[in-house]
Design a protein around this motif. Structure first.
Motif, PDB file in Angstrom:
ATOM      1  N   SER A 146       0.806  -1.227   0.000  1.00 61.80           N
ATOM      2  CA  SER A 146       0.000   0.000   0.000  1.00 61.80           C
ATOM      3  C   SER A 146       0.837   1.274   0.000  1.00 61.80           C
ATOM      4  CB  SER A 146      -0.950   0.006   1.195  1.00 61.80           C
ATOM      5  OG  SER A 146      -0.228   0.109   2.399  1.00 61.80           O
ATOM      6  N   ALA A 203       3.221   4.366  -1.138  1.00 60.63           N
ATOM      7  CA  ALA A 203       3.220   5.213  -2.333  1.00 60.63           C
ATOM      8  C   ALA A 203       4.538   5.087  -3.088  1.00 60.63           C
ATOM      9  CB  ALA A 203       2.986   6.668  -1.930  1.00 60.63           C
ATOM     10  N   GLY A 204       4.476   5.357  -4.374  1.00 61.62           N
ATOM     11  CA  GLY A 204       5.679   5.369  -5.193  1.00 61.62           C
ATOM     12  C   GLY A 204       6.100   3.982  -5.641  1.00 61.62           C
ATOM     13  N   LYS A 205       7.304   3.922  -6.202  1.00 56.80           N
ATOM     14  CA  LYS A 205       7.833   2.666  -6.724  1.00 56.80           C
ATOM     15  C   LYS A 205       8.479   1.858  -5.615  1.00 56.80           C
ATOM     16  CE  LYS A 205       8.733   4.374 -11.374  1.00 56.80           C
ATOM     17  NZ  LYS A 205       9.746   4.635 -12.406  1.00 56.80           N
ATOM     18  N   GLU A 265       3.963   0.210  -8.260  1.00 53.86           N
ATOM     19  CA  GLU A 265       3.871   1.668  -8.190  1.00 53.86           C
ATOM     20  C   GLU A 265       2.480   2.013  -7.692  1.00 53.86           C
ATOM     21  OE1 GLU A 265       4.964   5.726 -10.642  1.00 53.86           O
ATOM     22  OE2 GLU A 265       5.091   3.806 -11.676  1.00 53.86           O
ATOM     23  N   ASP A 266       2.440   2.668  -6.541  1.00 51.04           N
ATOM     24  CA  ASP A 266       1.185   3.031  -5.897  1.00 51.04           C
ATOM     25  C   ASP A 266       0.255   1.823  -5.770  1.00 51.04           C
ATOM     26  OD1 ASP A 266       2.130   5.676  -5.724  1.00 51.04           O
ATOM     27  OD2 ASP A 266       1.388   6.126  -7.727  1.00 51.04           O
ATOM     28  N   GLN A 300       0.121  -0.991  -7.479  1.00 49.33           N
ATOM     29  CA  GLN A 300      -0.195  -1.750  -8.685  1.00 49.33           C
ATOM     30  C   GLN A 300       1.081  -2.316  -9.307  1.00 49.33           C
ATOM     31  OE1 GLN A 300      -3.456  -2.206  -9.683  1.00 49.33           O
ATOM     32  NE2 GLN A 300      -3.865  -1.133  -7.756  1.00 49.33           N
TER      33      GLN A 300
END
Length: 108
Positions: A17, A19-21, A84-85, A87
């Motif tokens: 969960s 954020a980012g890569k 990423e985020d 996904q």
């Protein structure tokens, strides 16, 4: 940067969960192919500042299985995911896991 090991579904949820890569690596400690891929993964991390986690597939099978279920991507080992985020943006397995392949995926 070093990776963290994920042992519980809660730890997996927290990592995914974010954020980012970030990179998620599924590793079999008894497989020589996985050992080579893990060395490539660590070589990449030694040069990059990117959150990363490892799941030991035999020792933490419920967590490994949850990755397959969550992302609907067939389990393989070794296997790497670029998230990423929350996904999956890229994934690969076995001999295709190289420092250069990871770098290309992260930069892409």
């Amino acid at each position: 940067m070093t990776e963290v090991q994920l042992h519980t579904l809660e730890e997996l949820d927290q990592f995914v969960s974010g954020a980012g890569k970030r990179l998620l690596f599924k590793h079999s400690t008894i497989c020589p192919i996985s050992t080579t891929a893990y060395e490539e993964f660590q070589a990449f991390l030694s040069e990059q500042q990117l959150p990363a986690a490892v799941i030991l597939v035999r020792e933490d099978r419920p967590v490994s299985n949850a990755v397959e279920e969550r992302f609907a991507i067939k389990h393989e080992s070794p296997q790497i995911f670029l998230l990423e985020d929350g996904q999956v943006k890229w994934h690969t397995s076995h001999w295709k896991i190289t420092k250069d392949a990871i770098r290309e995926a992260v930069q892409g």
